[in-house]
Design an enzyme around this catalytic site. Structure first.
Site, PDB file in Angstrom:
ATOM      1  N   PRO A  61      -5.538  -1.844  -5.587  1.00 10.86           N
ATOM      2  CA  PRO A  61      -6.587  -2.790  -5.986  1.00 10.86           C
ATOM      3  C   PRO A  61      -7.566  -3.068  -4.852  1.00 10.86           C
ATOM      4  CG  PRO A  61      -4.520  -3.934  -5.550  1.00 10.86           C
ATOM      5  CD  PRO A  61      -4.216  -2.472  -5.472  1.00 10.86           C
ATOM      6  N   ASP A 100       8.177   5.470  -0.207  1.00 10.79           N
ATOM      7  CA  ASP A 100       8.755   6.568   0.564  1.00 10.79           C
ATOM      8  C   ASP A 100       8.218   6.619   1.987  1.00 10.79           C
ATOM      9  OD1 ASP A 100       6.172   7.406   0.112  1.00 10.79           O
ATOM     10  OD2 ASP A 100       6.698   9.408  -0.592  1.00 10.79           O
ATOM     11  N   THR A 120      -1.313 -15.869  -0.192  1.00 10.86           N
ATOM     12  CA  THR A 120      -1.041 -17.175   0.388  1.00 10.86           C
ATOM     13  C   THR A 120      -0.868 -17.081   1.901  1.00 10.86           C
ATOM     14  OG1 THR A 120       0.305 -19.195   0.159  1.00 10.86           O
ATOM     15  CG2 THR A 120       1.477 -17.089   0.148  1.00 10.86           C
ATOM     16  N   HIS A 162       0.821  -1.210   0.000  1.00 12.00           N
ATOM     17  CA  HIS A 162       0.000   0.000   0.000  1.00 12.00           C
ATOM     18  C   HIS A 162       0.857   1.263   0.000  1.00 12.00           C
ATOM     19  CE1 HIS A 162      -4.284  -1.415   1.028  1.00 12.00           C
ATOM     20  NE2 HIS A 162      -3.614  -2.427   0.511  1.00 12.00           N
ATOM     21  N   SER A 199       5.369   7.039   3.048  1.00  7.36           N
ATOM     22  CA  SER A 199       4.338   8.059   3.266  1.00  7.36           C
ATOM     23  C   SER A 199       3.098   7.472   3.932  1.00  7.36           C
ATOM     24  CB  SER A 199       3.961   8.733   1.949  1.00  7.36           C
ATOM     25  OG  SER A 199       3.598   7.775   0.973  1.00  7.36           O
TER      26      SER A 199
END
Length: 332
Positions: A169, A79, A200, A70, A81
């Protein structure tokens, strides 16, 4: 004599240009041994901390992997963030709706590592290097493949919730949209499917797939993409999810705590949990790679490792383009 003076004066800007060019080049070069001189304990501290945390909280590995994805998939790249907290004047990435379910174990792990490193080598190691290295080490702990993590990233100074929209996504997205998110970041369909193999390990909240196992009247239904008995088990396990939103199911119900290729073997059997899991096997672009990875774990590991290394290098900030945060949740 005057001509010589003119020539020297003319060349002077070029010397400065090349000096700063090579200075910037040396600052921006990521290396495997970046902290060899400035923080020789770096790898040991990271490894010891992730081992302790994973033993204490076995969900840490999957949580950290998700946090890493993410962070790096966004346009601003790897970075750290996503670690920044919101302020009264700014809603940060971590408070975007899609990130509200990011598990606390991952944030806690990064804080632990950063605290230990600040004692040993203050103001030296970036939070983005910590997140990238911790993710790799945790994957190896679960049986996943090794890959090199190049170091020398700087931390970003901005984090805005709107920048998240459309770049990560979601399980409810059609497979074509998920593919587009990854291809825009330079990944092939094969690499996207391999990265999806991160399922998994870890779990999904019932609210993320409830619409697939219940119809609008909340009476049982078994969509054709689910194994009927599995769908029934999911309905039973998630029966009270509206009262208890923390209810969740392992993404790989066969070997949930081991990084392997069983996730891909589950999909043809109707044992995928999320809509996007079923989409991987039903979409003609992704299905061949699901079948390949299900049959050949070595192939899956090879593509997954190279894709993770590629992801870890997206949009990295180096030199004066970023900073070494003293605390991972706020800029200096």
């Amino acid at each position: 004599m005057a001509a010589t003076k003119t020539t020297s004066t003319t060349l002077l800007p070029f010397f400065f240009f090349f000096f700063f060019f090579f200075l910037n080049l040396s600052e921006s070069r990521l290396t495997l041994d970046y902290y060899k001189q400035t923080c020789p304990q770096f790898e040991q501290i990271v490894q010891q901390t992730v081992t302790s945390k994973q033993i204490q909280s076995p969900t840490t590995a999957a949580a950290t992997l998700r946090l890493f994805l993410h962070d790096c998939l966004l346009p601003n790249g790897c970075d750290a963030s996503v670690l920044l907290s919101s302020t009264p004047f700014n809603k940060a990435e971590r408070d975007n709706d899609i990130n509200l379910s990011l598990p606390g174990d991952a944030f806690d792990l990064i804080v632990r590592i950063k605290t230990a490193l600040e004692f040993s080598c203050p103001n030296t190691v970036s939070c983005s290097d910590i997140l990238s290295t911790a993710t790799r080490d945790l994957l190896i702990m679960l049986g996943g493949p090794h890959y090199n993590v190049y170091l020398g990233r700087r931390d970003g100074r901005t984090s805005a919730s709107p920048s998240v929209n459309g770049h990560l996504p979601k399980p409810s997205m059609p497979m074509s949209q998920i593919i587009e998110i990854f291809t825009k970041r330079g990944f092939t369909v094969e690499e996207m499917v391999a990265l999806s193999g991160a399922h998994t390990v870890g779990f999904s909240h019932c609210s993320e797939f409830s619409s697939e196992i219940y119809n609008n009247s909340s009476s049982p239904s078994s969509p054709s993409s689910y194994n009927p008995r599995f769908a029934e088990a999911l309905r039973n396990a998630c029966r009270d999810y509206q009262k208890n939103p923390t209810l969740s199911i392992f993404n790989d119900v066969m070997t949930p705590n081991k990084f392997d290729n069983v996730y891909f073997q589950n999909l043809p059997k109707g044992l995928g949990v999320l809509k996007s899991d079923h989409g991987l096997f039903s979409d003609p672009l992704t299905k061949p790679f699901v079948e390949t990875f299900a049959a050949d774990e070595d192939k899956f590991f090879k593509v997954f490792a190279s894709s993770m290394q590629k992801l870890s290098l997206l949009g990295v900030k180096t030199g004066r383009r970023g900073e070494i945060r003293r605390r991972c949740d706020q800029i200096n």
